[in-house]
Design an enzyme around this catalytic site. Structure first.
Site, PDB file in Angstrom:
ATOM      1  N   GLN A  76      77.901  64.436  32.689  1.00  8.32           N
ATOM      2  CA  GLN A  76      77.362  63.235  32.027  1.00  8.32           C
ATOM      3  C   GLN A  76      75.845  63.176  32.234  1.00  8.32           C
ATOM      4  O   GLN A  76      75.270  62.108  32.474  1.00  8.32           O
ATOM      5  CB  GLN A  76      78.017  61.972  32.600  1.00  8.32           C
ATOM      6  CG  GLN A  76      79.378  61.658  32.019  1.00  8.32           C
ATOM      7  CD  GLN A  76      79.291  61.194  30.549  1.00  8.32           C
ATOM      8  OE1 GLN A  76      78.283  60.678  30.086  1.00  8.32           O
ATOM      9  NE2 GLN A  76      80.381  61.391  29.825  1.00  8.32           N
ATOM     10  N   SER A  77      75.178  64.322  32.116  1.00 14.03           N
ATOM     11  CA  SER A  77      73.759  64.402  32.460  1.00 14.03           C
ATOM     12  C   SER A  77      72.849  63.650  31.483  1.00 14.03           C
ATOM     13  O   SER A  77      72.837  63.920  30.274  1.00 14.03           O
ATOM     14  CB  SER A  77      73.351  65.882  32.483  1.00 14.03           C
ATOM     15  OG  SER A  77      71.949  66.003  32.532  1.00 14.03           O
ATOM     16  N   ASN A  78      72.065  62.719  32.032  1.00 17.21           N
ATOM     17  CA  ASN A  78      71.031  62.047  31.233  1.00 17.21           C
ATOM     18  C   ASN A  78      69.911  63.017  30.911  1.00 17.21           C
ATOM     19  O   ASN A  78      69.294  62.949  29.849  1.00 17.21           O
ATOM     20  CB  ASN A  78      70.440  60.866  32.007  1.00 17.21           C
ATOM     21  CG  ASN A  78      71.499  59.850  32.379  1.00 17.21           C
ATOM     22  OD1 ASN A  78      72.128  59.272  31.505  1.00 17.21           O
ATOM     23  ND2 ASN A  78      71.710  59.642  33.679  1.00 17.21           N
TER      24      ASN A  78
END
Ligand SMILES: *Cc1c(COP(=O)(O)O)cnc(C)c1O
Length: 333
Positions: A76-78
């Site tokens: 879920q990398s920003n």
């Protein structure tokens, strides 16, 4: 320190707001005024801290003739979302390598940032197990792209090298100028400390401007000793790049690991409380992985007297709210 000399694309065209958190300050007893630097409102799809770093990373990529970006992050990398977003704006391709740090956490049709990867047209996603050598995994993708005739540029996780961290040196300088204009004396700054570029850049920037505002980092994964070492190494490399000549003491890097819980991205009671408090008192969205845990840290430090003697404390909101939508059951139950 003369940051104008260092190449950047210009993604950050105006200072992000510094706002008072009246309701949070009241809730925490009213002895300290809490403020927030709204880097969650930075440009780039859904905002967040990576825009400041990528401003410099993309300048380096484009100067070298790259047409394709390869980067990595958690599922879920920003950072991956914002790297892809700026690649889209630059008309470059973007390939992602995602590390499944928590077994079974990669959901091909998951919401939150994963949904945005697809919506913005990611060129490929390679999922690798937790603990993989990410630099090597990205190199494999880059080698394949070279075979296909492309010119790839690899941005490390979180864009946390001395190039990316320069974005947070600039943020520190911007903050110092805003505080001057507001006639606001901040006694302490709290930042999330992950891949370390944000924390390191802020430390270097406070040193480079001689503003002398202490910074506390709230860890999101590592133990304190290791994180302080990683941040300090990046402080040294970044200081050299931006031209801060004198050495920066290791004591300027302060980390807290009490708010990590069982590990990176795993919810904690205090994170859930902090996200709910911020949403229901200030109508500000935090995220479950970074800013929520960092806010949990600041709230606990406030309750336990760490800021006693401070009149004003500033929290750096690094963004991340899209990840909330991948965690709705955590907050609804
Ligand atoms: C990446 C990230 C951080 C941590 O910043 P680092 O520079 O990696 O330490 C904090 N908050 C959010 C929302 C992030 O995406």
């Amino acid at each position: 320190m003369n940051l104008a000399r260092l190449p950047r694309r210009g993604y950050v065209d105006a200072p992000t707001p510094i706002e008072p958190l009246f309701h949070l300050s009241e809730l925490l007893g009213g002895r300290v005024n809490f403020w927030m630097k709204r880097d969650d409102l930075l440009p780039g799809c859904a905002g967040g801290n990576k825009t400041r770093k990528l401003d410099y990373s993309f300048a380096d990529a484009i100067a070298g003739g790259a047409d394709t970006i390869v980067t990595c992050g958690a599922v879920q990398s920003n950072h991956c979302r914002l790297t892809l977003a700026w690649a889209v704006k630059e008309k470059m391709d973007c390939h992602l390598v995602l590390e499944e740090r928590v077994k079974g956490s990669y959901k091909p049709d998951g919401s939150g940032n994963n949904f945005l990867f697809h919506l913005m047209g990611v060129k490929s996603i390679t999922v690798v197990p937790g603990g993989s050598a990410m630099a090597q995994e990205m190199q494999k993708v880059a080698d394949r792209l070279v075979d296909e005739g492309r010119t790839p540029y690899i941005i490390p996780g979180g864009a946390s090298n001395s190039i990316g961290a320069t974005g947070y040196v600039a943020c520190a300088q911007e903050t110092v100028q805003q505080l001057y204009e507001k006639k606001l004396v901040i006694d302490h700054i709290v930042v999330p400390s992950g891949s370390a570029g944000t924390h390191a850049g802020m430390v270097v920037g406070m040193e480079g401007t001689s503003a002398n505002i202490p910074i506390s980092g709230i860890n999101v994964s590592r133990r304190r000793e290791l994180q302080e070492k990683i941040v300090h190494e990046l402080v040294a490399a970044t200081a050299e790049r931006v031209g801060v000549a004198r050495p920066i003491a290791a004591e300027k890097v302060r980390c807290f690991d009490e708010y990590v819980g069982e590990g990176y991205s795993l919810p904690t009671e205090s994170m859930i409380e902090a996200v709910k408090i911020m949403a229901s008192t200030e109508a500000i969205l935090m995220d479950p992985v970074y800013s929520g845990k960092a806010m949990a840290g600041m709230i606990d430090l406030a309750r336990t007297g760490y800021f006693d003697g401070c009149a004003n404390v500033l929290f750096l909101h690094t963004g991340g709210s899209p990840a909330l939508y991948a965690y709705t059951p955590t907050f609804m139950s």
